[in-house]
Scaffold this active site. Sequence first.
Site, PDB file in Angstrom:
ATOM      1  N   SER A  67       0.798  -1.229   0.000  1.00  0.00           N
ATOM      2  CA  SER A  67       0.000   0.000   0.000  1.00  0.00           C
ATOM      3  C   SER A  67       0.827   1.275   0.000  1.00  0.00           C
ATOM      4  CB  SER A  67      -0.944   0.009   1.200  1.00  0.00           C
ATOM      5  OG  SER A  67      -2.022  -0.876   0.992  1.00  0.00           O
ATOM      6  N   LYS A 106       0.288   3.703  -2.801  1.00  0.00           N
ATOM      7  CA  LYS A 106      -0.770   4.716  -2.812  1.00  0.00           C
ATOM      8  C   LYS A 106      -0.231   6.144  -2.713  1.00  0.00           C
ATOM      9  CE  LYS A 106      -4.092   1.389  -1.112  1.00  0.00           C
ATOM     10  NZ  LYS A 106      -4.280   0.486   0.012  1.00  0.00           N
ATOM     11  N   SER A 125      -6.470   3.902   3.735  1.00  0.00           N
ATOM     12  CA  SER A 125      -5.755   3.006   2.829  1.00  0.00           C
ATOM     13  C   SER A 125      -6.711   2.212   1.939  1.00  0.00           C
ATOM     14  CB  SER A 125      -4.854   2.040   3.605  1.00  0.00           C
ATOM     15  OG  SER A 125      -3.882   1.463   2.747  1.00  0.00           O
ATOM     16  N   LYS A 173       3.005   6.722   4.877  1.00  0.00           N
ATOM     17  CA  LYS A 173       2.137   5.609   4.499  1.00  0.00           C
ATOM     18  C   LYS A 173       2.751   4.275   4.911  1.00  0.00           C
ATOM     19  CE  LYS A 173      -1.657   4.235   2.541  1.00  0.00           C
ATOM     20  NZ  LYS A 173      -1.663   3.095   3.501  1.00  0.00           N
TER      21      LYS A 173
END
Length: 390
Positions: free
Chosen positions: A68, A71, A128, A230
């Site tokens: 993730s 992202k 997320s 993140k």
Amino acid sequence: MAYIDTRCFGSRTFVAAILAFALFVGSAVGQANAQAIETTAKHAYLVDFETGAVLLDKASDERMYPASMTKMMTVYLLMQRLKDGRLSLDDTLSVSEKAWRKGGSKMWVEVGKQVRVEDLIRGIVVQSGNDATIVVAEGLAGTEEAFAREMTNTARNLGMTGTQFRNASGWPDPEHYTTARDLAVLAIAIVRDFPEMYHYFAETEFAYNGIKQQNRNPLLYKDIGADGLKTGHTEDSGYGLVGSAVRDDRRLVVVLNGMSSTSERSQESEKLLNWGFREWNSYALFKAGETVMDAKVWLGSEGTVPLVVEQDVSLTMRRRARNDLKVSVKYDEPIAAPIAAGDQVASLVVTAPGVDTLEIPLKAGADIEQLGPVGRLTAAFNFLVWGESE
């Protein structure tokens, strides 16, 4: 106080060019860090935001799966359109069945509905949401595949040479990969390019469709100055994190991946940031255009010429090495006229224990005309008789 010897090699402590010295430190730090601090992360990279100095490098150029952390690039492209006016925070994007059906972490968008761009930012950064990334990808590029190509092209433009994207969320794909160094490049670009929107990465919770979710970034819940960015996790990638923190106006960016648990991710990221702030420091020394010293001139209309640096001068180095760093100015004395402003006429020489010598250009800060025939004769006579160059 140490000094600069105009004859050749004197010294003045703590001087270096911001860009050149950052690269210099980066190449030397790898050896020092092997004994400096250990981390259980499979990949690790710690860098100073301002100078680019690399404080820790562990397999930072090895290919890895970003999960993730992907992202960040999806949000980068969204913020890019907001910044250039192609989108506004109140614009809406449509939810397709593909987005609605997407598994994994979710923002819980509903098929056929319209979602505000600002909600999508929070749905991606805080929650997320894999579904939110597809809404963005399809809304901006038509298909997720087309958006992934744009993501990869943007990565190349940012200097992320070891990265390839196949989707907007980080969903497992053997052809979807990056490196720890590349993720640091992306994090720095987000902070640098979108300062007015970066605050979303520091938000700890967001509720959408009646469902409140917490940000998974453990650094945001610690009193260490963290404000992003993140986390990521898949079975293949392990647990990863891209983080950033600021203390005393100094920002560090850390990238970790390949850990075995959320607790390990939390502990290792905090440990490395604390170490970076404690053991290293940045020193701002000269402003662009500032004179380092005045050098003697031979047969010139002026007796000296200022030696200036072209860019801001700063460095990041180990605190304990500060007193051992030496800097000197090297040039052929005296500098013969005529001299044009901007000519490179000298070098700043930086030496420190265990690292290669670095030379930084110094430019003439003024035009110096050559003396006429009579003036040159007089100067030559004075030099022969008195040993003076003027």
